[in-house]
Design a protein around this motif. Sequence first.
Motif, PDB file in Angstrom:
ATOM      1  N   THR A 154      -6.090   6.439 -21.648  1.00 10.43           N
ATOM      2  CA  THR A 154      -6.775   5.462 -22.485  1.00 10.43           C
ATOM      3  C   THR A 154      -6.375   5.690 -23.937  1.00 10.43           C
ATOM      4  O   THR A 154      -6.480   6.810 -24.436  1.00 10.43           O
ATOM      5  CB  THR A 154      -8.306   5.605 -22.358  1.00 10.43           C
ATOM      6  OG1 THR A 154      -8.654   5.496 -20.983  1.00 10.43           O
ATOM      7  CG2 THR A 154      -9.015   4.546 -23.153  1.00 10.43           C
ATOM      8  N   PHE A 155      -5.891   4.631 -24.568  1.00 13.52           N
ATOM      9  CA  PHE A 155      -5.532   4.710 -25.976  1.00 13.52           C
ATOM     10  C   PHE A 155      -6.761   4.402 -26.810  1.00 13.52           C
ATOM     11  O   PHE A 155      -7.404   3.365 -26.639  1.00 13.52           O
ATOM     12  CB  PHE A 155      -4.419   3.707 -26.318  1.00 13.52           C
ATOM     13  CG  PHE A 155      -3.097   4.048 -25.710  1.00 13.52           C
ATOM     14  CD1 PHE A 155      -2.268   4.959 -26.339  1.00 13.52           C
ATOM     15  CD2 PHE A 155      -2.683   3.468 -24.527  1.00 13.52           C
ATOM     16  CE1 PHE A 155      -1.045   5.279 -25.794  1.00 13.52           C
ATOM     17  CE2 PHE A 155      -1.465   3.783 -23.975  1.00 13.52           C
ATOM     18  CZ  PHE A 155      -0.637   4.694 -24.600  1.00 13.52           C
ATOM     19  N   LYS A 156      -7.067   5.281 -27.762  1.00 15.50           N
ATOM     20  CA  LYS A 156      -8.205   5.042 -28.650  1.00 15.50           C
ATOM     21  C   LYS A 156      -7.776   4.293 -29.909  1.00 15.50           C
ATOM     22  O   LYS A 156      -8.559   3.569 -30.502  1.00 15.50           O
ATOM     23  CB  LYS A 156      -8.865   6.354 -29.011  1.00 15.50           C
ATOM     24  CG  LYS A 156      -9.523   7.001 -27.805  1.00 15.50           C
ATOM     25  CD  LYS A 156     -10.303   8.208 -28.201  1.00 15.50           C
ATOM     26  CE  LYS A 156     -10.976   8.747 -26.948  1.00 15.50           C
ATOM     27  NZ  LYS A 156     -11.950   9.754 -27.252  1.00 15.50           N
ATOM     28  N   SER A 157      -6.557   4.472 -30.318  1.00 13.39           N
ATOM     29  CA  SER A 157      -6.025   3.715 -31.450  1.00 13.39           C
ATOM     30  C   SER A 157      -4.509   3.634 -31.314  1.00 13.39           C
ATOM     31  O   SER A 157      -3.889   4.444 -30.624  1.00 13.39           O
ATOM     32  CB  SER A 157      -6.417   4.357 -32.772  1.00 13.39           C
ATOM     33  OG  SER A 157      -5.769   5.593 -32.923  1.00 13.39           O
ATOM     34  N   TRP A 158      -3.963   2.639 -31.989  1.00 13.46           N
ATOM     35  CA  TRP A 158      -2.528   2.419 -31.899  1.00 13.46           C
ATOM     36  C   TRP A 158      -2.061   1.838 -33.221  1.00 13.46           C
ATOM     37  O   TRP A 158      -2.654   0.890 -33.746  1.00 13.46           O
ATOM     38  CB  TRP A 158      -2.238   1.458 -30.747  1.00 13.46           C
ATOM     39  CG  TRP A 158      -0.810   1.162 -30.534  1.00 13.46           C
ATOM     40  CD1 TRP A 158       0.154   2.029 -30.144  1.00 13.46           C
ATOM     41  CD2 TRP A 158      -0.165  -0.102 -30.660  1.00 13.46           C
ATOM     42  NE1 TRP A 158       1.351   1.403 -30.016  1.00 13.46           N
ATOM     43  CE2 TRP A 158       1.179   0.068 -30.338  1.00 13.46           C
ATOM     44  CE3 TRP A 158      -0.591  -1.359 -31.012  1.00 13.46           C
ATOM     45  CZ2 TRP A 158       2.096  -0.958 -30.364  1.00 13.46           C
ATOM     46  CZ3 TRP A 158       0.326  -2.386 -31.039  1.00 13.46           C
ATOM     47  CH2 TRP A 158       1.650  -2.175 -30.715  1.00 13.46           C
ATOM     48  N   ASN A 159      -1.020   2.410 -33.800  1.00 11.43           N
ATOM     49  CA  ASN A 159      -0.446   1.933 -35.061  1.00 11.43           C
ATOM     50  C   ASN A 159       0.994   1.517 -34.811  1.00 11.43           C
ATOM     51  O   ASN A 159       1.822   2.334 -34.403  1.00 11.43           O
ATOM     52  CB  ASN A 159      -0.483   3.027 -36.127  1.00 11.43           C
ATOM     53  CG  ASN A 159      -1.887   3.416 -36.502  1.00 11.43           C
ATOM     54  OD1 ASN A 159      -2.752   2.557 -36.588  1.00 11.43           O
ATOM     55  ND2 ASN A 159      -2.125   4.697 -36.702  1.00 11.43           N
TER      56      ASN A 159
END
Length: 94
Positions: free
Chosen positions: A4-9
């Motif tokens: 699970t990705f919590k944030s992505w830039n």
Amino acid sequence: MKVTFKSWNAVAFWRWDMPADDVCGICRNPYESTCSKCKYPGDDCPLLVGDCNHSFHMHCIFSWLRQESSQEKCPMCRQRMSFNGLPRCLIQEV
């Protein structure tokens, strides 16, 4: 296994599809740079390629064509400037 990705830039780089050494014939700035009226390069000041195949920043060529001395000719080859169906009334609005 579940991820699970919590944030992505995202990071991106763009450039005009032109040779690297080409510059605008009016402001002499590279196409990836801005014209003298714009703060940031991109969609607000796209490149316009005339029927004579010379290309310019949109604000540069419109400013040039509004001058009485230009006689609506390309600053590079002095042919009548036209842009594949671009209405002439658009030049006065920009």
